[in-house]
Design an enzyme around this catalytic site. Sequence first.
Site, short mmCIF file in Angstrom:
data_model
loop_
_atom_site.label_atom_id
_atom_site.label_comp_id
_atom_site.label_asym_id
_atom_site.label_seq_id
_atom_site.Cartn_x
_atom_site.Cartn_y
_atom_site.Cartn_z
N ASP A 95 17.76 79.59 75.45
CA ASP A 95 17.39 81.01 75.30
C ASP A 95 16.44 81.41 76.43
O ASP A 95 15.56 82.25 76.26
CB ASP A 95 16.74 81.27 73.94
N GLU B 220 24.08 89.88 72.92
CA GLU B 220 23.03 89.78 71.90
C GLU B 220 22.48 91.18 71.66
O GLU B 220 21.71 91.71 72.46
CB GLU B 220 21.91 88.83 72.35
N HIS C 133 18.58 88.44 64.55
CA HIS C 133 17.63 89.54 64.39
C HIS C 133 17.95 90.29 63.09
O HIS C 133 18.20 91.49 63.09
CB HIS C 133 17.68 90.47 65.61
N HIS D 296 19.49 81.58 67.47
CA HIS D 296 18.11 81.07 67.53
C HIS D 296 17.49 80.98 66.12
O HIS D 296 16.60 81.72 65.76
CB HIS D 296 17.23 81.82 68.52
#
Length: 402
Positions: free
Chosen positions: A279, A131, A196, A217
């Site tokens: 997460d 990530e 992101h 997410h």
Amino acid sequence: MKYLKIYNGTVLTPQRTISGGCVIIADGIIAEVSDKNIAIPGATEIDARGKYIAPGFIDMHVHGGGGHDFMDNTIEAFLQIAITHARYGTTAMMPTTLSCDKQDLLDTLAIYEQAHKLNDKGAAFAGLHIEGPYFSMQQKGAQDPRYIRHPDPAEYVDILSRSPAIKRWSAAPELPGALEFGRYLTNRNILAALAHTDAIYEEVIKGYEAGFTHATHFYSCMSGVSRRNAYRYAGVIESAYLIDGMTVEIIADGIHLPAPLLKLVYKIKGPERTALITDAMRAAAMPEGPSVLGSLKDGLNVLVEDGVAKLPDRSAFAGSVATADRLVRNMIELAEIPLRDAVRMMSETPASILHIQDRKGTVVKGKDADLVIFDDGINIDTTIVNGNIVYMSKESFSGYLI
């Protein structure tokens, strides 16, 4: 052969729910699923006492738990996280990194390889999820800005050449070089996921075509509708809804996404396109209070309260402390969806997204014996990984095992 029989349970199969069902495991593989109590001389037996026998939970995005983080880069951390989450029904997990420097990432790869060989007492490792660090600074969230940068072929080609363990990489598709990065991942059968990101619809479409088929997410650290020079633009959230083939994952802790958004995701994307993820950071399954997001060496100090990690000034969330059982329970109680669909989003759907559905994610003859037994409240009694019992509650141990 080594046999394990689970009987007198409510078995959740892809096709039906079997009351009074029986599952036979032979050398780590599901050998039979039946509505009859099959006699297997010499088998270890578990009386499920009417409780659910379901596919094991697959957590495709997890950073830590039990006081450890994968970025601690120790074998002990990897193994203890696997043991911790197995207590809550997770049978397979994808260890996940945070944005860091290249050497830290290479160290994580090396530790993964060692821990993977030793991991026989907890949830199995299903490959590494990288990530970052290729993120939008505008959507960095709790990621360390010191390490955020654009995709660099010299860097990622070298990293990917070091280990076949990397199975997923999350990045922002609008960055310079991101489309080439997505294509490179896809050509190596690595899941490219957008995360992101401050992209608009037109950039997400190009990313999807380049291989970014999954949203990390969902809702967290990604753009929604924005206005630029008086014109409105659809963001990543709207794009994921519009692109039918895009899958999403959600932190269903009831905090990152409240009940109305859980319901909306389920209504639009459905259980077949939505995976549940914890997460979770190191504070999962730990008492609330001060903690650290990321490695102990240079991680971010956070505060865990109200069932979530927050920045010390409480201005934003800084990580989840959820466990898999909590996610399933919340989808049933908060999103008000059927138990079967909630379980599917924690098992069959992530297996499909990760392309391991040929061996995991459902209670079907011939697949890996990854199973979980739980009651109506999704309280975990027994967790079985590859036919091995890795967790049993005290009640289970004293009353079920014969």
